[in-house]
Design a protein around this motif. Structure first.
Motif, PDB file in Angstrom:
ATOM      1  N   VAL A   1       0.808  -1.226   0.000  1.00  5.43           N
ATOM      2  CA  VAL A   1       0.000   0.000   0.000  1.00  5.43           C
ATOM      3  C   VAL A   1       0.837   1.268   0.000  1.00  5.43           C
TER       4      VAL A   1
ATOM      5  N   LEU B   1      -7.255   2.721  -5.372  1.00  2.00           N
ATOM      6  CA  LEU B   1      -7.654   1.412  -4.861  1.00  2.00           C
ATOM      7  C   LEU B   1      -7.676   0.364  -5.958  1.00  2.00           C
TER       8      LEU B   1
ATOM      9  N   ASP C   1      -7.402  -4.832  -2.827  1.00  2.00           N
ATOM     10  CA  ASP C   1      -7.565  -4.143  -1.547  1.00  2.00           C
ATOM     11  C   ASP C   1      -8.888  -4.503  -0.872  1.00  2.00           C
TER      12      ASP C   1
END
Length: 125
Positions: A64, A86, A90
């Protein structure tokens, strides 16, 4: 005793953004180390990000880095996880957790004392 409550989850398309919030319904998180974790179906829980009590130091999982940002507003007793760009991978239930002591391994969930109930994040392609 601290009870944490996450909010801000939802469904977005890939490339979108969400901001999660973590605030205690009882007790305080402002003096505690706080981490964000996630668990996808059929997978183990993993540490996503964490922040020290003063907000000076932050930690991120490699998956991330550059996309997620953890921050806190101690005046509001709230910790945030801003999630940008995103990806479908995720998708998970996201949890915040607080530790009474600075954890030696920030992504080790067993070192945290208090957990929220989780909020679902779903990213569609």
């Amino acid at each position: 005793q601290v009870q944490l409550v996450e909010s801000g989850g939802g469904s977005v398309q890939a490339g979108g953004s969400l901001r999660l919030s973590c605030a205690p319904s009882r007790g305080t998180a402002s003096s505690r180390f706080v981490g964000w974790f996630r668990q996808a179906p059929g997978k183990e829980r993993e540490g996503v990000a964490a922040i020290t009590s003063g907000g000076i130091y932050t930690y991120y999982a490699d998956s991330v880095k550059g996309r997620f940002t953890v921050s806190r507003d101690n005046a509001k007793n709230t910790v945030y996880l801003q999630m940008n760009s995103l990806k479908p991978e995720d998708t998970a239930v996201y949890y915040c957790a607080a530790a009474d002591k600075y954890p030696s391994i920030w992504y080790e969930g067993g070192l945290y004392n208090y957990w929220g109930q989780g909020t679902q994040v779903t990213v569609s392609s």
